[in-house]
Design an enzyme around this catalytic site. Structure first.
Site, PDB file in Angstrom:
ATOM      1  N   SER A  56       4.907  -5.444   2.430  1.00 24.48           N
ATOM      2  CA  SER A  56       3.630  -5.888   3.138  1.00 24.48           C
ATOM      3  C   SER A  56       1.949  -6.819   3.026  1.00 24.48           C
ATOM      4  CB  SER A  56       3.155  -4.350   4.111  1.00 24.48           C
ATOM      5  OG  SER A  56       2.046  -4.624   4.967  1.00 24.48           O
ATOM      6  N   LEU A  57       0.957  -5.896   2.265  1.00 25.25           N
ATOM      7  CA  LEU A  57       0.596  -6.009   1.186  1.00 25.25           C
ATOM      8  C   LEU A  57       1.001  -7.201   0.108  1.00 25.25           C
ATOM      9  CD1 LEU A  57      -2.661  -6.677  -0.548  1.00 25.25           C
ATOM     10  CD2 LEU A  57      -1.678  -4.143  -1.299  1.00 25.25           C
ATOM     11  N   ARG A  63      -9.149  -8.023   4.694  1.00 23.99           N
ATOM     12  CA  ARG A  63      -7.704  -7.280   5.421  1.00 23.99           C
ATOM     13  C   ARG A  63      -7.696  -5.837   5.291  1.00 23.99           C
ATOM     14  NH1 ARG A  63      -1.919  -5.717   3.750  1.00 23.99           N
ATOM     15  NH2 ARG A  63      -1.088  -6.500   5.558  1.00 23.99           N
ATOM     16  N   GLN A 102       1.886 -11.030  10.917  1.00 28.43           N
ATOM     17  CA  GLN A 102       2.089  -9.992   9.610  1.00 28.43           C
ATOM     18  C   GLN A 102       1.221  -8.628   9.901  1.00 28.43           C
ATOM     19  OE1 GLN A 102       0.602  -8.199   6.771  1.00 28.43           O
ATOM     20  NE2 GLN A 102       2.222  -9.275   4.990  1.00 28.43           N
ATOM     21  N   GLN A 151       0.843  -0.857   0.244  1.00 26.94           N
ATOM     22  CA  GLN A 151       0.090   0.050   0.008  1.00 26.94           C
ATOM     23  C   GLN A 151       0.709   1.619   0.073  1.00 26.94           C
ATOM     24  OE1 GLN A 151      -2.659  -0.364   3.047  1.00 26.94           O
ATOM     25  NE2 GLN A 151      -3.597   1.746   2.147  1.00 26.94           N
ATOM     26  N   HIS A 210       0.879  -2.186  10.717  1.00 19.44           N
ATOM     27  CA  HIS A 210       2.201  -3.188  11.510  1.00 19.44           C
ATOM     28  C   HIS A 210       2.564  -2.642  13.098  1.00 19.44           C
ATOM     29  CE1 HIS A 210       2.273  -5.256   7.784  1.00 19.44           C
ATOM     30  NE2 HIS A 210       2.995  -4.361   7.253  1.00 19.44           N
TER      31      HIS A 210
END
Length: 313
Positions: free
Chosen positions: A90-91, A115, A248, A10, A200
């Site tokens: 991440s994503l 998510r 995560q 993102q 996070h």
């Protein structure tokens, strides 16, 4: 043709992205995507407006879908060759898993949508944000965060992106104070990020249970090539994928450590696949001797494949 593939997270979204992909892959980006998501991916990506596209519940499915479609186009031109490893920021980890066949595209898109909704709701529940620290190493960032928490603040290391580049997440007031007092605190530069929450970090805990519920409905397959975990910076065992994806959301993204691990395992080439070039920059900074390529559009695939087929410098 030995290379690792990297997928963005993102923050790489922009209105107008993926126009060529919508023309080439309506099967993935209109027929399947609109059925899974319940809204028009084409409209959000190509028309926005920006505040809609940048919302977490829209940005995450959009980036996943476009990055996967671009990977599918690239993979079709590789004559059966596979990467020696994959990672996503991440994503982007979901894109890496789908690219490796661990999750099929519709199931992965549904997971990413769940998510995004869960993280969006967690962000709405408490004012928070993120900021990139430039010119600071991880140990110093950890000490800084610990010092602020010791004085009643809320600040954590969220992303370790590259040498000298660490992202912090925390309460809005703590991010604002960090931005204002960066030099005083020993940071060369602080860059506030355009995100809606403290991703996070422990402030994302409310998102974990809804994501676990979505993960419980998914079957995971053995990977066609190793996918490196943001949480452990090691390849993910198939039976640990669900647990690692749940962790995560609140754990730091160890992307620099992943890149170092890939290089130590013999990787000398990296290909960023998807909008933007954020993982390109991270790879160049973390593994300066590597060859790094960027594929943002279908028209860039042929040249990239030719360069990957050329002997390693």
């Amino acid at each position: 043709m030995s290379f690792c593939v990297l997928f963005p997270g993102q923050g790489s979204q922009h209105v107008g992205m993926g126009a060529d992909l919508f023309e080439a892959r309506p099967d993935l980006l209109e027929e399947t995507a609109d059925e899974v998501l319940g809204w028009s991916l084409r409209e959000v990506c190509l028309e926005g407006p920006e505040e809609v596209l940048t919302s977490t519940d829209r940005a995450q499915p959009a980036l996943f879908a476009l990055s996967y479609a671009l990977w599918d186009e690239l993979a079709a031109r590789l004559d059966g060759s596979c990467p020696v490893g994959a990672a996503g920021h991440s994503l982007g980890e979901y894109t890496a898993l789908a690219a490796a066949g661990v999750i099929d595209y519709p199931a992965a898109l549904s997971l990413v949508a769940a998510r995004g909704r869960a993280m969006d709701q967690a962000a709405d529940a408490e004012p928070s944000g993120m900021a990139a620290l430039l010119g600071v190493e991880v140990d110093a960032a950890e000490r800084l965060a610990s010092s602020i928490r010791g004085n009643g603040g809320r600040l954590w290391v969220a992303n370790i992106n590259a040498p000298g580049q660490v992202v912090m997440a925390g309460g809005t007031d703590d991010i604002a104070s960090l931005t204002e007092r960066g030099r005083e605190l020993g940071v060369r530069r602080v860059v506030p990020l355009k995100v809606s929450g403290a991703f996070h970090s422990p402030l994302m805990l409310p998102a974990v249970e809804p994501l676990r519920e979505a993960l419980a409905a998914v079957s995971f397959n053995p990977p066609a090539f190793p996918v490196w975990s943001n949480v452990t910076a090691r390849p993910m065992p198939t039976d640990h994928v669900s647990a690692l994806l749940a962790r995560q959301v609140t754990a730091p993204v160890l992307f620099a450590t992943i890149l170092e691990g890939m290089a130590a395992a013999g990787a000398t080439r990296f290909v960023h696949v998807g909008p933007g070039d954020v993982t390109t920059a991270m790879a160049k900074r973390t593994v300066p001797d590597a060859e790094v390529f960027t594929v943002n559009a279908i028209g860039e695939i042929e040249e990239t494949v030719e360069r990957l087929m050329a002997p390693v410098r």
